[in-house]
Write a protein that holds these residues in place. Structure first.
Motif, PDB file in Angstrom:
ATOM      1  N   GLY A   2       0.733  -1.383   0.068  1.00 26.31           N
ATOM      2  CA  GLY A   2       0.149  -0.095   0.147  1.00 26.31           C
ATOM      3  C   GLY A   2       0.812   1.210   0.044  1.00 26.31           C
ATOM      4  N   GLU A   3       1.987   1.265   0.857  1.00 26.27           N
ATOM      5  CA  GLU A   3       2.914   2.438   0.859  1.00 26.27           C
ATOM      6  C   GLU A   3       3.526   2.502  -0.473  1.00 26.27           C
ATOM      7  N   MET A   4       3.798   1.373  -1.304  1.00 23.84           N
ATOM      8  CA  MET A   4       4.388   1.551  -2.531  1.00 23.84           C
ATOM      9  C   MET A   4       3.719   2.214  -3.615  1.00 23.84           C
TER      10      MET A   4
ATOM     11  N   ARG B 133       6.379   0.097 -13.008  1.00 26.99           N
ATOM     12  CA  ARG B 133       5.365  -0.750 -12.445  1.00 26.99           C
ATOM     13  C   ARG B 133       5.489  -2.223 -13.146  1.00 26.99           C
ATOM     14  N   ARG B 134       5.964  -2.121 -14.501  1.00 28.58           N
ATOM     15  CA  ARG B 134       6.016  -3.504 -15.278  1.00 28.58           C
ATOM     16  C   ARG B 134       6.645  -4.293 -14.502  1.00 28.58           C
ATOM     17  N   PHE B 135       8.218  -3.984 -14.127  1.00 31.10           N
ATOM     18  CA  PHE B 135       9.011  -4.717 -13.572  1.00 31.10           C
ATOM     19  C   PHE B 135       8.569  -5.180 -12.104  1.00 31.10           C
ATOM     20  N   GLU B 136       7.920  -4.151 -11.444  1.00 32.36           N
ATOM     21  CA  GLU B 136       7.271  -4.549 -10.131  1.00 32.36           C
ATOM     22  C   GLU B 136       6.438  -5.685 -10.204  1.00 32.36           C
ATOM     23  N   LYS B 137       5.321  -5.534 -11.090  1.00 33.99           N
ATOM     24  CA  LYS B 137       4.417  -6.555 -11.197  1.00 33.99           C
ATOM     25  C   LYS B 137       4.789  -7.982 -11.622  1.00 33.99           C
ATOM     26  N   ASP B 138       6.039  -7.707 -12.749  1.00 41.55           N
ATOM     27  CA  ASP B 138       6.400  -9.035 -13.067  1.00 41.55           C
ATOM     28  C   ASP B 138       7.065  -9.828 -12.081  1.00 41.55           C
ATOM     29  N   PHE B 139       7.738  -9.103 -11.148  1.00 38.01           N
ATOM     30  CA  PHE B 139       8.253  -9.795  -9.960  1.00 38.01           C
ATOM     31  C   PHE B 139       7.268 -10.448  -9.111  1.00 38.01           C
ATOM     32  N   PHE B 140       6.291  -9.496  -8.599  1.00 39.37           N
ATOM     33  CA  PHE B 140       5.191 -10.017  -7.907  1.00 39.37           C
ATOM     34  C   PHE B 140       4.322 -11.310  -8.591  1.00 39.37           C
ATOM     35  N   LEU B 141       4.434 -11.303  -9.698  1.00 36.98           N
ATOM     36  CA  LEU B 141       3.591 -12.512 -10.486  1.00 36.98           C
ATOM     37  C   LEU B 141       4.601 -13.863 -10.706  1.00 36.98           C
ATOM     38  N   ARG B 142       6.070 -13.469 -11.065  1.00 37.35           N
ATOM     39  CA  ARG B 142       6.824 -14.663 -11.219  1.00 37.35           C
ATOM     40  C   ARG B 142       7.857 -15.074 -10.402  1.00 37.35           C
ATOM     41  N   LYS B 143       7.833 -14.112  -9.132  1.00 40.29           N
ATOM     42  CA  LYS B 143       8.945 -14.236  -8.263  1.00 40.29           C
ATOM     43  C   LYS B 143      10.171 -14.497  -8.735  1.00 40.29           C
ATOM     44  N   ASP B 144      10.647 -13.812  -9.683  1.00 41.54           N
ATOM     45  CA  ASP B 144      12.014 -13.763 -10.382  1.00 41.54           C
ATOM     46  C   ASP B 144      12.856 -12.688 -10.136  1.00 41.54           C
TER      47      ASP B 144
ATOM     48  N   ASN C  70      -1.404 -11.990 -15.236  1.00 40.37           N
ATOM     49  CA  ASN C  70      -1.213 -11.402 -16.564  1.00 40.37           C
ATOM     50  C   ASN C  70      -2.193 -10.464 -17.360  1.00 40.37           C
ATOM     51  N   ILE C  71      -3.482 -11.156 -17.119  1.00 37.89           N
ATOM     52  CA  ILE C  71      -4.543 -10.325 -17.687  1.00 37.89           C
ATOM     53  C   ILE C  71      -5.093  -9.336 -16.926  1.00 37.89           C
ATOM     54  N   VAL C  72      -5.060  -9.418 -15.439  1.00 33.28           N
ATOM     55  CA  VAL C  72      -5.256  -8.181 -14.767  1.00 33.28           C
ATOM     56  C   VAL C  72      -4.462  -7.340 -14.754  1.00 33.28           C
ATOM     57  N   SER C  73      -3.080  -7.313 -15.143  1.00 32.98           N
ATOM     58  CA  SER C  73      -2.184  -6.483 -15.096  1.00 32.98           C
ATOM     59  C   SER C  73      -2.261  -5.384 -16.358  1.00 32.98           C
ATOM     60  N   ILE C  74      -2.570  -6.264 -17.505  1.00 33.62           N
ATOM     61  CA  ILE C  74      -2.891  -5.856 -18.939  1.00 33.62           C
ATOM     62  C   ILE C  74      -4.011  -5.025 -18.881  1.00 33.62           C
ATOM     63  N   ALA C  75      -5.204  -5.362 -18.397  1.00 29.16           N
ATOM     64  CA  ALA C  75      -6.396  -4.917 -18.360  1.00 29.16           C
ATOM     65  C   ALA C  75      -6.376  -3.500 -17.435  1.00 29.16           C
ATOM     66  N   LYS C  76      -5.452  -3.757 -16.285  1.00 28.62           N
ATOM     67  CA  LYS C  76      -5.350  -2.450 -15.392  1.00 28.62           C
ATOM     68  C   LYS C  76      -4.532  -1.295 -16.347  1.00 28.62           C
TER      69      LYS C  76
END
Length: 596
Positions: free
Chosen positions: A116-118, A140-151, A374-380
Motif C-alpha cells: 500500500g505504501e509503495m 510498474r511493469r518490472f514490479e508486477k512481473d516480480f510479484f507474478l513470477r517471483k523472479d 497477466n490478464i489483470v495487469s494488462i487490463a489495469k
C-alpha cells in the motif's frame, strides 16, 4: 483387561490429536492461498474464517496432546520422550505459522502494508513533474512481473532503472532553476523511498519463501516431522498391544504349570493312598489343556477323598475362568486387529488426499494465478492509461489479452480433466463425427498465436471417413498437441496438421520443425505415470504438465494408440489413431483404457 482398555484409549487419543493437527495445517494453507487476498486479513481488529479455524484447531491439537501426555505407557520412557518432542514440534509449527502470517501482513496487499505504501509513492510520482509517465510504467511493469513470477531478474531490472532515473534527476538538479530544483529533489526523495519499500518487500518474499526455500519450506518440514512422529507413536502403541497379549499368554501358561506342579506335589505326598486317582486327575488335566481347556474333570462316585473332590472342583472352576479369559482375549485381539487395519487404511487415504490437494493447490496458486495475473495487469494498464496508449500498442495489449485468455482456458480444461481423472469421473460418450471440421477449427484457433511467434501453421485438406469416438476428448487431444507444437517451435518454423485413413482407423498427425526431443525424453513421455512434469517453451512458456498425460488417457479410453517420432533440433511428429467403427480390438483397447 484394564491395560488393554488403556492402550485402546491411547490409540484413540493419537487419532484425535492427528485429526485436529491436520485440520489446523489445512486451514493455514487456505489462509496463505486465499485470505492474503482479502482486506480483512490485514485489519488488526478483524480475522478471517480460516484464521479462526486455524487457531481453534491448533488449540484442540494442543489440548489433545496434553491429554495424551498423561496417558503414558508404563515402563516405556520412550513414549514420554516422543510426546515431549511432539509438543515442542507443535509449538515450533505454530511459531512458524505466526511468523509467516506476520511477514505476510507486513508485506501487505493492495492498499495495506508495504505494498500500500509503495502504491502511494507511485501515485505521487504520477502527479508531480520530473519523471516521464513511460518511466513510471516501466517501473510498474518490472514490479508486477516480480510479484507474478517471483523472479529476482525483475528486481535487478527495476533497480537498474531506478539508478538511471535517479542519476538523470541528479544531473538535472545541478543545472535547473531553484524552484525546479525543489521539485526534482522531492521526486528524487520519493524514488528513494519507493526503492527502499520495494527492497523490503523483496526481502519479505525471500524470507517467506516457497516449497523449496524460506520459512514456507521449514513449515512443510515441520509438518512432515509431526507426521513421522505420529506414525511412530501409533507403531509403539501397536507394539505394546502385542506385548500385552504375549504377557497374558505367559500368565496363563505359568498358571497352568503352577497347577500342574501342585498336582504333582500332592501326588508325591500321598502317593501310597491316592496315586491312582492322582494319575487319573493328571491325565484328565492334560487332556483338557490339549483341547484348549474344553471340558471338566469328574471323579468316580466311590472316591471318598475330600481333598480330591475339592481339587477337582477348584480346577474345573479355574478351567472355566481360563476359558472365559481366552474368549475375551480372542475378542479383544480381533478388535485390535480391525482397529489397526482401519488406522492404516485411514493413514493411506490421508496421505493420498494430501498429495492430491498439494498438487491441486500448487497448480492453482502458481499457474492459474500467473495467467490471471497477466490478464489483470494488462487490463489495469489499458484502463488506467486510456488515451495515452497508441493504437499499435493497444492492439499489442489486446493480442496479449487474447493469448493469455486462450492459455487460461486451456489450463482450466487441463485442470478440470485431470481432476476428473483423479476421481474416475470421466464418462465416455462415443459417436460418429467428421474429423476434418475438428482439424480446421483447431488450426484456426491457434493461427493468431502462430502468427505472433512467426510460425507457419498449415492444415492440409483431407478426405477421410467419419470417426467413432468421444468428440470432446479427441478435440482436447488435438488442441493440446497443437499447443505443445507452438510452445516448442521457433520463429520461422513450420507446424503441420493432417489426417490419413487405414483399415479401420483414422490417424491424426501433428508435426513441427521445432526443437525436437531425445529418445530418452520420448520414452519418458510415453511411459511416465506422474503428472505435473512440465518444460518451458522457446519463449519461456509454462504449463501444468498435465496435458499429455490426459491425452494418453483419452486416446486409450477411445481405443486408439499414440506414437512419437522426434529428432533434436529438427522437430517432432505426434500421431494418434481414432477408430472409424467398433471392432474387437477397439473394444479391447477401450476396456483396457477405462481400467487404468
Amino acid at each position: 483387561m484394564k491395560r488393554s482398555n488403556h492402550l485402546r484409549d491411547t490409540r484413540e487419543k493419537v487419532i484425535s490429536f492427528n485429526a485436529s493437527r491436520l485440520k489446523a495445517q489445512s486451514s493455514f494453507g487456505r489462509m496463505m492461498d486465499f485470505d492474503v487476498l482479502l482486506d480483512d486479513f490485514y485489519k488488526s481488529d478483524e480475522s478471517t474464517a480460516n484464521q479462526l479455524d486455524y487457531h481453534l484447531s491448533l488449540k484442540k491439537s494442543t489440548k489433545a496432546l496434553y491429554v495424551l501426555s498423561k496417558a503414558e505407557i508404563k515402563d516405556n520412557p520412550i513414549f514420554s520422550r516422543r510426546i515431549e518432542k511432539l509438543q515442542k514440534e507443535l509449538e515450533y509449527f505454530d511459531h512458524l505459522s505466526t511468523k509467516i502470517t506476520a511477514l505476510r501482513k507486513e508485506r501487505g496487499f493492495r492498499n495495506y502494508g508495504l505494498e500500500g505504501e509503495m502504491r502511494s509513492q507511485i501515485h505521487q510520482l504520477e502527479q508531480i513533474q520530473g519523471i516521464e509517465l513511460a518511466d513510471i510504467l516501466m517501473l510498474r511493469r518490472f514490479e508486477k512481473d516480480f510479484f507474478l513470477r517471483k523472479d529476482i531478474f525483475y528486481v535487478h531490472q527495476l533497480t537498474d532503472s531506478l539508478v538511471q532515473l535517479k542519476t538523470g534527476l541528479k544531473e538535472r538538479i545541478t543545472t535547473a532553476k531553484k524552484e525546479e530544483q525543489a521539485n526534482l529533489e522531492n521526486t528524487l526523495a520519493i524514488l528513494g523511498s519507493y526503492q527502499a519499500i520495494f527492497g523490503r518487500i523483496v526481502e519479505l518474499e525471500l524470507e517467506i519463501g516457497n516449497e523449496e526455500a524460506g520459512l514456507t519450506q521449514e513449515w512443510l518440514k515441520s509438518a512432515d516431522r509431526m507426521d513421522l512422529s505420529i506414525e511412530r507413536l501409533s507403531e509403539m502403541v501397536g507394539t505394546e498391544s502385542q506385548l500385552l497379549s504375549g504377557r497374558i499368554r505367559t500368565y496363563l501358561i505359568l498358571l497352568f504349570i503352577s497347577t500342574l506342579a501342585l498336582a504333582v506335589f500332592l501326588s508325591l505326598a500321598i502317593a501310597n493312598r491316592i496315586s491312582a486317582p492322582i494319575e487319573k486327575l493328571i491325565s484328565d488335566m492334560d487332556y483338557i489343556s490339549q483341547n484348549q481347556f474344553n471340558g471338566t474333570i469328574k471323579l468316580h462316585s466311590k472316591m471318598k477323598i475330600k481333598e480330591l473332590h475339592e481339587l477337582t472342583d477348584t480346577y474345573n472352576k479355574l478351567v472355566k475362568k481360563i476359558r472365559r479369559q481366552l474368549q475375551v482375549l480372542g475378542t479383544q485381539n480381533v478388535s485390535l486387529t480391525r482397529l489397526n487395519q482401519k488406522l492404516t487404511q485411514s493413514e493411506l487415504e490421508l496421505q493420498e488426499a494430501s498429495q492430491i490437494k498439494d498438487k491441486f493447490f500448487s497448480i492453482i496458486s502458481h499457474d492459474l494465478r500467473g495467467h490471471t495475473g497477466n490478464i489483470v495487469s494488462i487490463a489495469k494498464i489499458l484502463d488506467q492509461e486510456q488515451g495515452e496508449i497508441s493504437a499499435k500498442e493497444q492492439q499489442t495489449f489486446v493480442q496479449y489479452l487474447r493469448e493469455s485468455s486462450q492459455n487460461l482456458q486451456m489450463l482450466l480444461d487441463n485442470l478440470l480433466n485431470w481432476a476428473k481423472t483423479q476421481m474416475n469421473d470421466h464418462t465416455l460418450s462415443p459417436r460418429a463425427f467428421d474429423i476434418e471440421q475438428l482439424l480446421y477449427s483447431n488450426a484456426k484457433l491457434f493461427s493468431d498465436h502462430a502468427s505472433r511467434k512467426g510460425i507457419q501453421l498449415e492444415c492440409e485438406e483431407v478426405k477421410v471417413s467419419r470417426v467413432y469416438a468421444d468428440k470432446d476428448m479427441v478435440d482436447f487431444v488435438i488442441r493440446n498437441l497443437l499447443s505443445n507444437a507452438l510452445k516448442f517451435s521457433r520463429n520461422g518454423d513450420r507446424i503441420g496438421l493432417t489426417a490419413y485413413e487405414t483399415d479401420s482407423e483414422v490417424w491424426i498427425e501433428v508435426s513441427d520443425t521445432g526443437v525436437g526431443m531425445t529418445q530418452e525424453q520420448v520414452d519418458e513421455l510415453l511411459t511416465n505415470q506422474e503428472e505435473n512434469h512440465s518444460t518451458k517453451g522457446t519463449e519461456n512458456e509454462i504449463g501444468t504438465g498435465l496435458g499429455f498425460a490426459i491425452c494418453r488417457d483419452f486416446i486409450a479410453r477411445n481405443g486408439g494408440q499414440i506414437t512419437i517420432e522426434s529428432t533434436v533440433s529438427k522437430g517432432s511428429r505426434f500421431s494418434f489413431s481414432v477408430p472409424t467403427r467398433i471392432t474387437r480390438n477397439t473394444l479391447f483397447r477401450q476396456n483396457r483404457g477405462s481400467k487404468k
